[in-house]
Design a protein around this motif. Structure first.
Motif, PDB file in Angstrom:
ATOM      1  N   GLN A 127       0.792  -1.225   0.000  1.00 35.27           N
ATOM      2  CA  GLN A 127       0.000   0.000   0.000  1.00 35.27           C
ATOM      3  C   GLN A 127       0.828   1.281   0.000  1.00 35.27           C
ATOM      4  O   GLN A 127       0.335   2.348  -0.365  1.00 35.27           O
ATOM      5  N   ALA A 148       1.061   0.090  -4.990  1.00 35.30           N
ATOM      6  CA  ALA A 148       0.091   1.181  -5.056  1.00 35.30           C
ATOM      7  C   ALA A 148       0.583   2.329  -5.922  1.00 35.30           C
ATOM      8  O   ALA A 148      -0.193   2.964  -6.631  1.00 35.30           O
ATOM      9  N   GLY A 166      -2.532   0.978  -7.709  1.00 35.40           N
ATOM     10  CA  GLY A 166      -3.163   1.883  -6.759  1.00 35.40           C
ATOM     11  C   GLY A 166      -3.607   1.171  -5.499  1.00 35.40           C
ATOM     12  O   GLY A 166      -3.340  -0.021  -5.297  1.00 35.40           O
ATOM     13  N   ASN A 167      -4.305   1.901  -4.657  1.00 41.89           N
ATOM     14  CA  ASN A 167      -4.894   1.340  -3.439  1.00 41.89           C
ATOM     15  C   ASN A 167      -6.403   1.242  -3.592  1.00 41.89           C
ATOM     16  O   ASN A 167      -7.039   2.188  -4.071  1.00 41.89           O
ATOM     17  N   ALA A 279      -5.355   7.651  -0.690  1.00 46.37           N
ATOM     18  CA  ALA A 279      -6.100   7.114  -1.833  1.00 46.37           C
ATOM     19  C   ALA A 279      -7.488   7.736  -1.911  1.00 46.37           C
ATOM     20  O   ALA A 279      -7.989   8.037  -3.006  1.00 46.37           O
ATOM     21  N   SER A 352      -5.383   9.344  -8.828  1.00 50.08           N
ATOM     22  CA  SER A 352      -6.289   8.276  -8.427  1.00 50.08           C
ATOM     23  C   SER A 352      -6.325   7.147  -9.460  1.00 50.08           C
ATOM     24  O   SER A 352      -6.362   7.380 -10.666  1.00 50.08           O
ATOM     25  N   SER A 356      -8.733   0.309  -9.399  1.00 46.94           N
ATOM     26  CA  SER A 356      -7.734  -0.492  -8.692  1.00 46.94           C
ATOM     27  C   SER A 356      -8.218  -1.912  -8.430  1.00 46.94           C
ATOM     28  O   SER A 356      -7.511  -2.891  -8.718  1.00 46.94           O
TER      29      SER A 356
END
Length: 371
Positions: A127, A148, A166-167, A279, A352, A356
């Protein structure tokens, strides 16, 4: 398909794990998903509340500071470490997983490593911008590494099998982003700048200075602040000491139970720099002043926060430099420049990764189907 997910320690590991579990169930409704973790950790409560089978494995980290208590804790850690291998093997025999996923925390280590040795398909999700020790050790042995952010790829040490995904962000965060005007109307924000702040003791202390300045200078803001359980009395004392009070321009809460709504309404967020918080800021497209916690492994919150500052989405203030005056000066400068907060929010939005969970689920489904 049987899936075993190992995650523990903090909500920053457990919530992504639960989100990934949900994405797997969406992709394959027949999937049987199990979790591994510590009973004494928050993972037991969160996982069992979500209705997943839970398998206990006790594993903790070593304490580096020398003290009698830490020596005792390290002896227990050594004992747990010795038992973790047999426990992990017994878990594999009981669950018989087709896929094992590690989402961080010490518990991921023995579970994912055991699966990899047995030839079971494995993946990990990191993360943070600065990876944790467990994931760095596991990366060479697993089939897929999920990162992430791009900054983590080289640090994980397995770039050839690392995917930047991403997360995972709660779906309601995206849903509430489209209701910004309605939520602001419910709050009575009008045309005022909405400031949302939350964090630990040091954040409470400096936010109190900011609230006092806002009221003294009659700034057109609506400030919503969460003190946390241990900050309630402290903040009440600071209100008296510094001469400000909750009212039309200030709402003080113990907890924020409607974070997606308040993030949607906010123009500026003041907070720590946990990976999931960031996130959600990116998903909502919100400007931020980030105060990384110095009390986390590898100082990872600092590296998380710097990714947003580099993108022009946030201002980072390290705790060693943090004062009430510094925070007031920073907020004052942002408010004085028309359009600044909106521009920072747009920069955050570009970071963003909205899909994800879809990326993660797709990669995992392909992995399991690979001979």
């Amino acid at each position: 398909m049987r899936v075993l997910i190992a995650a523990g320690g903090t909500a920053g590991h457990i919530n992504p794990a639960l989100a990934i579990a949900g994405a797997i169930k969406k992709a394959d409704p027949s999937a049987e998903i199990h979790f591994a973790g510590r009973r004494e950790g928050m993972e037991y409560r969160l996982v069992t509340q979500a209705g997943y089978p839970f398998h206990h494995i006790e594993i903790t980290g070593f304490q580096r500071r020398l003290s009698l208590n830490n020596i005792k804790r390290n002896i227990i850690t050594l004992w747990n470490l010795a038992l973790s291998g047999p426990k992990a093997r017994a878990m594999m025999k009981e669950v018989r997983p087709d896929l094992v996923i590690g989402c961080g925390g010490y518990v991921s280590g023995p579970v994912v490593r055991c699966a990899a040795k047995k030839g079971i398909k494995t993946a990990i999700h990191e993360q943070n911008a600065f990876p944790g020790v467990t994931n760095k050790l596991l990366a060479p042995d697993v089939d897929i590494v999920f990162a992430a952010v791009p900054a983590a790829v080289e640090k994980l040490g397995a770039p050839e099998k690392t995917q930047v995904v991403g997360n995972p962000v709660r779906p309601e965060v995206f849903e509430k982003a489209g209701e910004r005007d309605a939520i602001r109307a419910q709050l009575g924000a009008g045309d005022r700048t909405v400031i949302l702040s939350f964090g630990a003791r040091r954040v409470n202390e400096v936010v109190a200075d900011l609230c006092a300045w806002e009221q003294k200078e009659h700034k057109p803001v609506l400030h919503i602040h969460a003190t946390g359980q241990y900050g309630v009395e402290l903040f009440q004392n600071l209100e008296k000491e510094k001469g400000f009070a909750p009212g039309e321009s200030l709402v003080v809460k113990e907890y924020i139970n409607n974070m997606p709504e308040l993030l949607a309404a906010a123009d500026l967020v003041i907070s720590r720099a946990g990976a999931l918080t960031l996130a959600e800021l990116e998903a909502e497209g919100r400007a931020a002043i980030l105060i990384p916690s110095p009390n986390v492994a590898e100082n990872h919150q600092y590296y998380n926060a710097m990714e947003l500052q580099k993108a022009g989405a946030a201002v980072v203030i390290e705790e060693k430099d943090l004062t009430g005056e510094k925070l007031v000066s920073t907020v004052s400068g942002l408010l004085a420049e028309p359009g600044k907060l909106a521009a920072m929010g747009r920069n955050a939005r570009t970071l963003s990764v909205d899909d994800s969970l879809d990326r993660i689920a797709d990669a995992l489904m392909k992995l399991v189907k690979t001979p």
